[in-house]
Design an enzyme around this catalytic site. Structure first.
Site, PDB file in Angstrom:
ATOM      1  N   SER A   1      -0.570   5.330   5.639  1.00 42.70           N
ATOM      2  CA  SER A   1      -0.353   3.898   6.362  1.00 42.70           C
ATOM      3  C   SER A   1       0.937   3.109   5.294  1.00 42.70           C
ATOM      4  CB  SER A   1      -1.483   3.137   6.175  1.00 42.70           C
ATOM      5  OG  SER A   1      -2.375   3.617   6.980  1.00 42.70           O
TER       6      SER A   1
ATOM      7  N   HIS B   1       3.157   8.424  11.187  1.00 47.82           N
ATOM      8  CA  HIS B   1       1.985   7.425  10.997  1.00 47.82           C
ATOM      9  C   HIS B   1       1.331   7.003  12.327  1.00 47.82           C
ATOM     10  CE1 HIS B   1       0.795   3.038  10.112  1.00 47.82           C
ATOM     11  NE2 HIS B   1      -0.165   3.925   9.834  1.00 47.82           N
TER      12      HIS B   1
ATOM     13  N   GLU C   1       4.551   5.997  14.266  1.00 49.12           N
ATOM     14  CA  GLU C   1       6.062   5.513  13.431  1.00 49.12           C
ATOM     15  C   GLU C   1       6.402   7.110  12.613  1.00 49.12           C
ATOM     16  OE1 GLU C   1       6.099   1.550  11.158  1.00 49.12           O
ATOM     17  OE2 GLU C   1       4.186   2.495  10.811  1.00 49.12           O
TER      18      GLU C   1
END
Ligand code: NAD
Length: 293
Positions: free
Chosen positions: A121, A142, A154
């Site tokens: 993260s 992500h 992401e």
């Protein structure tokens, strides 16, 4: 399925690893799931089974699709069992030491062509890549929580990530029916760079007695039209993960505005990690969540 990736190994059978395993299997990939103990993998498989059954009840999936998705996921008791995978996604605890150790065990057994991705993260993709034997085939992928519901992934390149890796990862994510956003390799990328300081501020608001848990969550739900209050969301993410991300922002950007709230630290020290441990800003052990402050 993406053209080059057929099989996916997942390391970490927690909230995220199970969600990723589930969407990969539903999309037709062969999936192997690994965790520190076989019990954790079994618990993960049971969770996936329950989630898929719920998708059948809500007509999002047919019974045949559920059965074949489940057949495609198998337990990988050892890292050796991931040797033949085209892509391995690491989704272990948000702790750099733990992740580095996994890469040391994993890299020697993987096919040299295999792509290694991390679901971190917040941690630097370039730094994590440097702990592997394949920085050019390493990428940040992500996923958001809960993975089967959230549309975004992401994609984050490290300094050495090659274009071919990026393209394969891009095609793979698209095959899961998810949307990609590209983020540069800065602490916590885009979503958590914005989201976590907001959550941390909500915890400060609680810490300073500006409002109760209920008042803060109601304020942001009805006053800012957020689907979930920030404290409810913190519990959902996991307070240990929230704290790790704030620490990465604080250390990585060297700005006091990212200082983790001492109350967040206290909850994590108490082992009150949110939904996954049964207690956080709410107590989940009864029928309905009860605020703990
Ligand atoms: P979690 O605590 O639910 O699961 C982590 C899992 O990793 C556990 O099952 C644990 O046993 C396993 N693990 C720890 N050390 C291991 C090892 N050495 N070998 C194999 N397995 C090991 O955490 P999570 O919420 O699933 O988060 C996992 C990763 O995903 C973290 O990097 C986190 O930052 C990231 N992430 C979390 C969220 C979220 O909302 N929770 C969202 C996006 C990304």
């Amino acid at each position: 399925m993406s053209s080059t990736i057929r099989s996916v190994g997942i390391v970490g059978a927690g909230q995220m690893g199970c969600g990723i395993a589930q969407v990969c299997a539903v999309a037709g990939y062969d999936v192997r799931l690994h965790d520190v103990t076989e019990d954790k993998v079994e618990a993960g498989l049971a969770t996936i089974n329950g989630n898929l059954a719920r998708q059948v009840s809500s007509s999002k999936l047919s019974e045949a699709e559920r059965a074949s998705a489940l057949e495609r996921i198998t337990a990988a008791p050892g890292v050796d069992d991931l040797a033949s995978m085209d892509l391995v996604i690491e989704a272990v605890t948000e702790d750099e030491t733990v992740k580095r150790k996994i890469y040391q065990q994993l890299c020697p057994v993987l096919n040299p062509e295999a792509i290694l991705a991390t679901n971190t993260s917040s941690l630097s993709i370039t730094r994590l890549a440097s702990a592997t034997d394949r920085p050019e085939r390493f990428i940040g992928m992500h996923f958001m929580n809960p993975v089967p519901v959230m549309k975004l992934v992401e994609l984050v390149r490290g300094i050495a990530t090659e274009d071919v890796t990026f393209k394969s990862a891009n095609a793979f994510i698209a095959s899961l029916d998810k949307t990609i956003t590209v983020a540069e390799d800065f602490p916590a990328f885009i979503v958590n760079r914005i989201l976590l300081p907001m959550i941390n501020e909500a915890i400060y608001t609680l810490y300073e007695g500006v409002g109760t848990v209920e008042a803060i969550d109601t304020a942001m739900k009805l006053g800012a039209n957020h689907p979930m209050g920030p404290l409810q969301l913190a519990d959902f993410i996991g307070l240990d993960t929230c704290l790790s991300i704030m620490q990465v922002l604080y250390d990585g950007l060297a700005d006091s505005k990212y200082r983790p709230c001492p109350l967040l630290v206290k909850y994590v020290e108490a082992g009150w990690l949110g939904r996954k441990s049964g207690r956080g800003f709410y107590d989940y052990r009864g029928d309905t969540p009860v605020p703990t402050r």
